[in-house]
Each structure stands twice: as C-alpha cells, then as structure tokens.
Enzyme design. Structure first.
Site, PDB file in Angstrom:
ATOM      1  N   ASN A 191      -5.720 -12.695  -0.818  1.00  0.00           N
ATOM      2  CA  ASN A 191      -6.091 -12.870   0.585  1.00  0.00           C
ATOM      3  C   ASN A 191      -4.879 -13.118   1.099  1.00  0.00           C
ATOM      4  O   ASN A 191      -4.100 -13.778   0.942  1.00  0.00           O
ATOM      5  CB  ASN A 191      -6.859 -14.198   0.451  1.00  0.00           C
ATOM      6  CG  ASN A 191      -7.255 -14.375   2.062  1.00  0.00           C
ATOM      7  OD1 ASN A 191      -6.939 -14.248   2.925  1.00  0.00           O
ATOM      8  ND2 ASN A 191      -8.650 -14.096   2.039  1.00  0.00           N
ATOM      9  N   HIS A 237      -8.719  -9.289   2.551  1.00  0.00           N
ATOM     10  CA  HIS A 237      -9.131 -10.186   1.542  1.00  0.00           C
ATOM     11  C   HIS A 237      -8.703  -9.780   0.129  1.00  0.00           C
ATOM     12  O   HIS A 237      -8.012  -8.609   0.011  1.00  0.00           O
ATOM     13  CB  HIS A 237     -10.695 -10.334   1.792  1.00  0.00           C
ATOM     14  CG  HIS A 237     -11.417 -10.801   2.761  1.00  0.00           C
ATOM     15  ND1 HIS A 237     -12.833 -11.181   2.713  1.00  0.00           N
ATOM     16  CD2 HIS A 237     -10.886 -11.207   4.004  1.00  0.00           C
ATOM     17  CE1 HIS A 237     -12.954 -11.520   3.905  1.00  0.00           C
ATOM     18  NE2 HIS A 237     -12.017 -11.833   4.502  1.00  0.00           N
ATOM     19  N   GLU A 243     -10.146  -8.877  -2.589  1.00  0.00           N
ATOM     20  CA  GLU A 243     -10.687  -7.835  -3.534  1.00  0.00           C
ATOM     21  C   GLU A 243     -10.237  -6.284  -2.707  1.00  0.00           C
ATOM     22  O   GLU A 243      -9.930  -5.421  -3.270  1.00  0.00           O
ATOM     23  CB  GLU A 243     -12.151  -7.857  -3.244  1.00  0.00           C
ATOM     24  CG  GLU A 243     -12.600  -8.931  -4.263  1.00  0.00           C
ATOM     25  CD  GLU A 243     -12.937 -10.440  -3.305  1.00  0.00           C
ATOM     26  OE1 GLU A 243     -13.379 -11.128  -3.809  1.00  0.00           O
ATOM     27  OE2 GLU A 243     -12.384 -10.299  -2.215  1.00  0.00           O
ATOM     28  N   SER A 259     -16.646 -15.308  -5.615  1.00  0.00           N
ATOM     29  CA  SER A 259     -17.910 -14.448  -5.330  1.00  0.00           C
ATOM     30  C   SER A 259     -17.417 -13.720  -3.857  1.00  0.00           C
ATOM     31  O   SER A 259     -17.324 -14.084  -3.001  1.00  0.00           O
ATOM     32  CB  SER A 259     -19.360 -15.010  -4.914  1.00  0.00           C
ATOM     33  OG  SER A 259     -20.265 -14.429  -4.462  1.00  0.00           O
ATOM     34  N   CYS A 274     -17.321 -11.305  -0.660  1.00  0.00           N
ATOM     35  CA  CYS A 274     -18.216 -11.482   0.487  1.00  0.00           C
ATOM     36  C   CYS A 274     -18.753 -10.061   0.791  1.00  0.00           C
ATOM     37  O   CYS A 274     -18.431  -9.080   0.048  1.00  0.00           O
ATOM     38  CB  CYS A 274     -17.008 -11.951   1.948  1.00  0.00           C
ATOM     39  SG  CYS A 274     -15.808 -10.299   2.287  1.00  0.00           S
ATOM     40  N   CYS A 304     -16.093  -7.193   1.022  1.00  0.00           N
ATOM     41  CA  CYS A 304     -15.476  -6.767  -0.294  1.00  0.00           C
ATOM     42  C   CYS A 304     -16.644  -6.214  -1.220  1.00  0.00           C
ATOM     43  O   CYS A 304     -16.265  -5.299  -2.010  1.00  0.00           O
ATOM     44  CB  CYS A 304     -15.018  -8.017  -0.752  1.00  0.00           C
ATOM     45  SG  CYS A 304     -13.664  -8.537   0.087  1.00  0.00           S
ATOM     46  N   ASP A 306     -12.318 -17.742   8.107  1.00  0.00           N
ATOM     47  CA  ASP A 306     -12.319 -16.636   7.423  1.00  0.00           C
ATOM     48  C   ASP A 306     -13.761 -16.181   6.853  1.00  0.00           C
ATOM     49  O   ASP A 306     -14.019 -15.089   6.940  1.00  0.00           O
ATOM     50  CB  ASP A 306     -11.449 -16.931   6.155  1.00  0.00           C
ATOM     51  CG  ASP A 306     -11.174 -15.785   5.250  1.00  0.00           C
ATOM     52  OD1 ASP A 306     -10.320 -14.792   5.848  1.00  0.00           O
ATOM     53  OD2 ASP A 306     -11.560 -15.511   3.949  1.00  0.00           O
TER      54      ASP A 306
END
Length: 141
Positions: free
Chosen positions: A35, A46, A48, A71, A73, A76, A136
């Site tokens: 991130n 982010h 990912e 996990s 978002c 992503c 965020d």
C-alpha cells in the site's frame, strides 16, 4: 504469504499503511506490491493494485495466485476479477472484510488463512492509526 507480509512491513517502514501483496504465476513471484496511498498521495495505490502494476501483463494462462495480507477491498477485488486472477489467498479478514462475496460471484477461489500473527500486527496498527485507516477505507472518523 511471507513475502506479502514483508511488503506490508516495507510500507510501514515508509510511513504507509502496512498491507502487502504478491502475485505468483506457475510457482514464481511475478509481482510485488504494498500500500502506497500515503507515500504517493494516491487513493488507488493499494497493495494489490501496486502488485498487479509491478507484474505487468500477467496474461490469462498459467497458475496465478494473488497473496495479500488482508481481504482485498472492492476496488482491488474488481481489478482481480478484471484481470482474471483465478485464486486469492489472504492472511486475514478479522480487521476488514473486503469484496469476498464479489470475488466468489466472479468465480475466484478465495482462501482465508486466518493468520493470527498478521491479524494482531495489523489490528495493533489500526488501533494506533484509526484516522488514517478510516480514510483509506472511506469511513468517517
């Protein structure tokens, strides 16, 4: 997951949000990310997304797995589905449940490792950085 966690720690060392990700294809890491929202002043940076950017053209062939410390978002998750990553393994969703239902609906195999070490690490960070975390994930402090 070890490398994804190392990426999360890298973000923390840079003053960012400690979430990390790696993309593996045919057993080899082809992308790493963390991130960088704070560091780059970029709301789309982010872990990912950063990882997918690092990987470049991942194609649709081969055994691709995205590993993330949290996990993913919805943003992503959308990128994961768009680029047809067939499997996502995340360390935990105790601190945040992202787009898991969406990913399942898109046929993505998801695995929650329920990693207590990473969950405690991130939970402690959230406790100390509540305002930044809520920015965020778009929650009002």
């Amino acid at each position: 997951m070890t490398e994804a966690f190392a990426q999360a720690k890298k973000s923390l060392a840079e003053g960012g949000i400690p979430i990390g990700a790696v993309l593996v294809k045919d057993g080899k890491i082809i992308g790493r990310g963390h991130n960088r929202r704070v560091q780059n002043n970029d709301i789309t940076a982010h872990a990912e997304i950063d990882c997918l950017r690092d990987a470049g053209d991942i194609g649709e062939h081969g055994d691709r797995v995205l590993y993330s410390t949290l996990s993913p978002c919805y943003m992503c998750s959308g990128a994961i589905a768009l680029f047809k990553v067939p499997k996502v393994v995340f360390a935990e969703n105790k601190n945040f449940v992202g787009g898991e239902a969406f990913l399942k609906q898109k046929g993505v195999d998801i695995v929650n490792l329920e990693d207590s070490e990473i969950a405690e690490f991130f939970g402690a960070w959230i406790k100390d950085n509540k305002k930044l975390w809520e920015e965020d994930i778009d929650k009002e402090p």
